[in-house]
Design an enzyme around this catalytic site. Structure first.
Site, PDB file in Angstrom:
ATOM      1  N   CYS A  47      42.069  51.643  35.669  1.00  0.00           N
ATOM      2  CA  CYS A  47      41.187  50.492  35.897  1.00  0.00           C
ATOM      3  C   CYS A  47      40.063  50.409  34.871  1.00  0.00           C
ATOM      4  CB  CYS A  47      40.621  50.531  37.303  1.00  0.00           C
ATOM      5  SG  CYS A  47      40.070  52.135  37.827  1.00  0.00           S
TER       6      CYS A  47
ATOM      7  N   CYS B 275      39.671  41.389  35.549  1.00  0.00           N
ATOM      8  CA  CYS B 275      39.309  41.525  36.966  1.00  0.00           C
ATOM      9  C   CYS B 275      38.700  42.900  37.231  1.00  0.00           C
ATOM     10  CB  CYS B 275      40.544  41.281  37.827  1.00  0.00           C
ATOM     11  SG  CYS B 275      40.226  41.289  39.598  1.00  0.00           S
ATOM     12  N   CYS B 276      39.335  43.964  36.706  1.00  0.00           N
ATOM     13  CA  CYS B 276      38.780  45.314  36.887  1.00  0.00           C
ATOM     14  C   CYS B 276      37.408  45.434  36.207  1.00  0.00           C
ATOM     15  CB  CYS B 276      39.715  46.360  36.304  1.00  0.00           C
ATOM     16  SG  CYS B 276      41.080  46.849  37.378  1.00  0.00           S
TER      17      CYS B 276
ATOM     18  N   CYS C 227      47.060  44.910  43.863  1.00  0.00           N
ATOM     19  CA  CYS C 227      47.563  45.656  42.705  1.00  0.00           C
ATOM     20  C   CYS C 227      48.178  46.994  43.106  1.00  0.00           C
ATOM     21  CB  CYS C 227      46.433  45.892  41.703  1.00  0.00           C
ATOM     22  SG  CYS C 227      45.686  44.372  41.115  1.00  0.00           S
TER      23      CYS C 227
ATOM     24  N   CYS D 100      43.253  48.566  44.912  1.00  0.00           N
ATOM     25  CA  CYS D 100      43.077  47.254  45.539  1.00  0.00           C
ATOM     26  C   CYS D 100      44.431  46.759  46.065  1.00  0.00           C
ATOM     27  CB  CYS D 100      42.556  46.256  44.529  1.00  0.00           C
ATOM     28  SG  CYS D 100      40.886  46.603  43.962  1.00  0.00           S
TER      29      CYS D 100
HETATM   30  S1  SF4 Z   1      42.718  46.737  40.856  1.00  0.00           S
HETATM   31 FE1  SF4 Z   1      43.428  44.572  40.830  1.00  0.00          FE
HETATM   32  S2  SF4 Z   1      42.185  43.451  42.342  1.00  0.00           S
HETATM   33 FE2  SF4 Z   1      41.186  45.449  41.952  1.00  0.00          FE
HETATM   34  S3  SF4 Z   1      39.657  45.010  40.435  1.00  0.00           S
HETATM   35 FE3  SF4 Z   1      41.486  45.685  39.304  1.00  0.00          FE
HETATM   36  S4  SF4 Z   1      42.720  43.841  38.857  1.00  0.00           S
HETATM   37 FE4  SF4 Z   1      41.112  43.289  40.393  1.00  0.00          FE
END
Ligand code: SF4
Length: 238
Positions: A234, A125-126, A211, A208
């Site tokens: 991240c 996701c990151c 998280c 985010c």
């Molecule tokens: S911090 Fe969490 S929601 Fe944001 S990009 Fe990374 S995994 Fe995705």
């Protein structure tokens, strides 16, 4: 090897040497002196990145380069307070905030990879929502400045005020690397700077929303990021 590639490699080598030399020579320099060096070397061909936790680095940079680009990675998962902070920084400081979006909306990501990828694979996701957008926007500059500090974590304890960013092939500035929490607080108070309101609501570090959680008593400032997982960064910073 073509002439163009050889030329590109010599430019990269020169930039890397420049960064390594400056990292040593500017070790004791103030944050403003580090940023002035960036203006001398790169003119306006550098940017600041900000998570919109506070406006310290954006303020410092705006004083040496009014109108400096401040890059904000809008993952689609930010707290409303963070988006408000982004808008306030843009309105109040003499900077140019650039909001950079991922290639997919959250809905498109959900459709392709399933909902709540951040729960199942936060690294992926990151990579989609932070790492790729940063890589894309940094190709427009020769250097970038981050607000990383040695006090943030053990992993960041050895960062230099200027260093070679091998991942992006460019110069990276960490002008407030040596600042303590007290230094940050004093600078904010001295200049009356904007701060993300979540910092006074129990959060120690702002990322985010899915998280990031509030801190428990006695926890380190970054303990609320990806809590309960081994993930601590991240992937933006090497
Ligand atoms: S911090 Fe969490 S929601 Fe944001 S990009 Fe990374 S995994 Fe995705």
């Amino acid at each position: 090897m073509s002439e163009t590639i050889a030329h590109d490699q010599s430019v990269v080598t020169d930039l890397r040497r420049l960064a390594e030399r400056a990292g040593d020579e500017l070790e004791s320099a103030s944050a403003t002196e580090v940023l002035r060096w960036a203006v001398e070397q790169f003119g306006s061909d550098w940017c600041v990145t900000s998570s919109m936790e506070d406006a310290v680095l954006a303020h410092l940079a705006s004083r040496v380069l009014p109108g400096v680009d401040v890059v904000f990675l809008d993952t689609g998962y930010h707290f409303a307070e963070t988006l408000g902070m982004r808008d306030a920084v843009d309105a109040v400081l003499p900077v140019s905030v650039r909001t950079v979006l991922p290639l997919r909306t959250v809905a498109e990501q959900d459709a392709q990879f399933g909902p709540r990828l951040h729960e199942r694979a936060p690294g992926a996701c990151c990579a989609l929502r932070k790492v790729e957008p940063l890589r894309r926007v940094l190709t427009e500059y020769r250097a970038w400045a981050s607000g990383l500090r040695r006090a943030d974590s053990a992993r960041r304890a050895r960062i230099k005020v200027v260093e070679w960013d091998a991942k992006h092939g460019m110069v990276k500035l960490n002008p407030i690397a040596a600042w303590t929490d007290e230094d940050v607080e004093a600078y904010i108070a001295e200049h009356g700077l904007l701060v993300n309101p979540l910092l006074s609501e129990g959060y120690g570090s702002i990322g985010c929303a899915p998280c990031t959680r509030r801190l428990l008593p006695g926890e380190h400032a970054r303990a609320g990021r990806w809590a309960g997982t081994p993930k601590t960064e991240c992937g933006l910073h090497g």
